[in-house]
Design an enzyme around this catalytic site. Structure first.
Site, PDB file in Angstrom:
ATOM      1  N   ARG A  63       0.549  -1.035   0.147  1.00 51.64           N
ATOM      2  CA  ARG A  63      -0.196   0.599  -0.123  1.00 51.64           C
ATOM      3  C   ARG A  63       1.018   1.001  -0.285  1.00 51.64           C
ATOM      4  NH1 ARG A  63      -3.109   3.551   4.019  1.00 51.64           N
ATOM      5  NH2 ARG A  63      -4.863   3.377   3.173  1.00 51.64           N
ATOM      6  N   LYS A  83      -5.617   4.843   8.530  1.00 48.61           N
ATOM      7  CA  LYS A  83      -6.926   5.713   7.085  1.00 48.61           C
ATOM      8  C   LYS A  83      -7.584   7.228   8.003  1.00 48.61           C
ATOM      9  CE  LYS A  83      -8.399   2.276   4.344  1.00 48.61           C
ATOM     10  NZ  LYS A  83      -9.283   1.836   2.887  1.00 48.61           N
ATOM     11  N   SER A 107     -12.130  -3.769  -0.056  1.00 47.75           N
ATOM     12  CA  SER A 107     -12.929  -2.735   0.876  1.00 47.75           C
ATOM     13  C   SER A 107     -14.687  -3.041   1.100  1.00 47.75           C
ATOM     14  CB  SER A 107     -12.511  -1.413   1.302  1.00 47.75           C
ATOM     15  OG  SER A 107     -11.200  -1.854   0.977  1.00 47.75           O
TER      16      SER A 107
END
Length: 212
Positions: free
Chosen positions: A41, A139, A110
């Site tokens: 990521r 996040k 997700s």
């Protein structure tokens, strides 16, 4: 590909303040000690930097026969021939991603609610990442997903579910009897004092939870 088994202990990478060598060492150590899947990521990297880093990470994951999933970037996934891609709500539609990467690569999606979960399954997702189960700093302002919602999603779809969001060695026991296929961690492994021992303990705990 036996996707259920490979989702057991799912590492999502975080760069934090690591230099590249230290970052790769954490991933290598995690793969050596029981991580079953790695998702790279990179939210801030340029395309070229992401591609070059993905090549290096894939060299590592290939060595340990651990699938590499690329977060969001279909182009990087294809460029390094990763095992698949994981997409969120604001990425390309699942069916478009499937068309681009082909039938043999993995698509993770997700999902925070049953409606999104069913849509993703119908569109061709192979697994779902459901959460955030607990507060997380990886996040901005993540919507929380209750354990009850997690259970409802698991029972509403036929594809495997990975629980995500703020999951740590001291709270994953709450995931017993939910029917999940695996647990996804970021900080708990990336910033562990002893990555090898933490990975081994987490793997043992997750396997017990899944089999309970």
């Amino acid at each position: 590909m036996g996707k259920m088994k490979e989702l057991t202990l799912y590492l999502v990478t975080g760069r934090y303040d690591f230099d590249e060598a230290s970052f790769l060492t954490v991933i290598k150590t995690a793969c050596e000690n029981g991580v079953t899947l790695v998702q790279l990521r990179e939210k801030e990297a340029t395309t070229n930097d992401f591609y070059r880093l993905a090549q290096k990470v894939k060299d590592l994951t290939d060595r340990f026969d651990v699938p590499l999933i690329i977060n969001d970037r279909v182009d990087v996934c294809l460029a390094v021939d990763a095992a698949g891609v994981h997409i969120g709500d604001d990425e390309l539609p699942v069916e478009v991603v499937r068309r681009l990467i082909g039938k043999d690569k993995i698509i993770g999606v997700s999902a925070k609610d049953v409606e999104r979960a069913k849509e993703a399954e119908k569109a061709g997702a192979d697994y779902l990442g459901v959460g955030a189960i607990y507060p997380t700093k990886t996040k901005k302002n993540p919507q929380r997903t209750s354990i009850e919602t997690l259970k409802t999603i698991v029972s509403s779809v036929n594809i495997p579910i990975v629980a995500i969001g703020g999951l740590k060695e001291n709270n994953i026991d709450s995931l017993r009897h939910t029917g999940i296929a695996g647990v996804s961690v970021v900080t708990e492994l990336m910033l562990a004092e002893d990555v090898a021992q933490k990975t081994q303990r987490l793997k043992k705990a997750v396997v017990e939870i899944i089999e309970s």
